[in-house]
Design an enzyme around this catalytic site. Sequence first.
Site, PDB file in Angstrom:
ATOM      1  N   LEU A  65       0.865  -1.173   0.000  1.00 36.31           N
ATOM      2  CA  LEU A  65       0.000   0.000   0.000  1.00 36.31           C
ATOM      3  C   LEU A  65       0.905   1.228   0.000  1.00 36.31           C
ATOM      4  CD1 LEU A  65      -2.706  -0.951   2.696  1.00 36.31           C
ATOM      5  CD2 LEU A  65      -2.915  -1.065   0.205  1.00 36.31           C
ATOM      6  N   ASP A  66       0.530   2.248  -0.765  1.00 39.01           N
ATOM      7  CA  ASP A  66       1.298   3.485  -0.766  1.00 39.01           C
ATOM      8  C   ASP A  66       1.407   4.022   0.661  1.00 39.01           C
ATOM      9  OD1 ASP A  66       1.489   3.308  -3.497  1.00 39.01           O
ATOM     10  OD2 ASP A  66       0.032   4.895  -3.921  1.00 39.01           O
ATOM     11  N   ARG A  67       2.459   4.738   0.916  1.00 34.16           N
ATOM     12  CA  ARG A  67       2.716   5.253   2.265  1.00 34.16           C
ATOM     13  C   ARG A  67       1.513   5.966   2.899  1.00 34.16           C
ATOM     14  NH1 ARG A  67       8.329   7.929   4.223  1.00 34.16           N
ATOM     15  NH2 ARG A  67       7.750   8.475   6.336  1.00 34.16           N
ATOM     16  N   VAL A  69      -1.609   5.547   2.430  1.00 34.11           N
ATOM     17  CA  VAL A  69      -2.823   4.722   2.427  1.00 34.11           C
ATOM     18  C   VAL A  69      -2.842   3.813   3.653  1.00 34.11           C
ATOM     19  CG1 VAL A  69      -4.205   3.048   1.133  1.00 34.11           C
ATOM     20  CG2 VAL A  69      -2.828   4.776  -0.087  1.00 34.11           C
TER      21      VAL A  69
END
Length: 241
Positions: A65-67, A69
């Site tokens: 997951l992107d930072r 998110v």
Amino acid sequence: MCASEQSPIPILYEDNHLLGIVKPVNVLSQEDASGDPDLLTLLKQDLKERYQKPGNVYLGLVHRLDRPVGGAMIFAKTSKAASRLSEAVRSRSFSKTYLAVVHGSPAASAGRLEDTLLKDERTNTVRVVPKGTPGGKHAILDYRVLGQLTNGLSLIQVELLTGRSHQIRVQLSHLGCPLYGDQKYGAKLNKPGQQLALWSAYVGFPHPITKEPVALVSIPPDEFPWNHWPRSRYDQAGRSF
């Protein structure tokens, strides 16, 4: 299947093969050049302490997951589980559904977006390019509008059918509905310091050993901008996963 409450990171599911957790926002999924704390390292340390394990602890990163998110995320506690979950991702028997708050609303209340995405590694940004562009990757997602507000914000449910870098953020921005708080792909509508409103609400897959279905469900925190909608709306969305 729930583990000890001593864990500092909320646990959704745990057995001898898997660890499902709620990823905190603004924490890296894995270590990068920044040297900032990352989830993989934190969880390994937690497992080591909770189970008093000597030596190194194995924990496999299956998806990222992107930072900025937060939400549901699964890790593998054995190499066999990691291998089989990776195969589930490749064969698309690994389902991922997100909730997002966006500016505006799509013309259609539900639909499928198919684009070709190209990543610029130098700037860590992704853009939509014409089909056939060298290096471009096919990206598909399904979306459904769950609610609209008079202030121009909408709540959208997104099912990812491919797992491209920044996919949801780029495709919804290209549609004309950038995510709330997204400085990379919606800077004209967002202000510095706003939290990206993207949440991993559901992760589903066959258990790598028993083959029984596993479902991780996590609803966004009761804070802005998620609290524009009643919690019952998220509970209702959760039951539809």
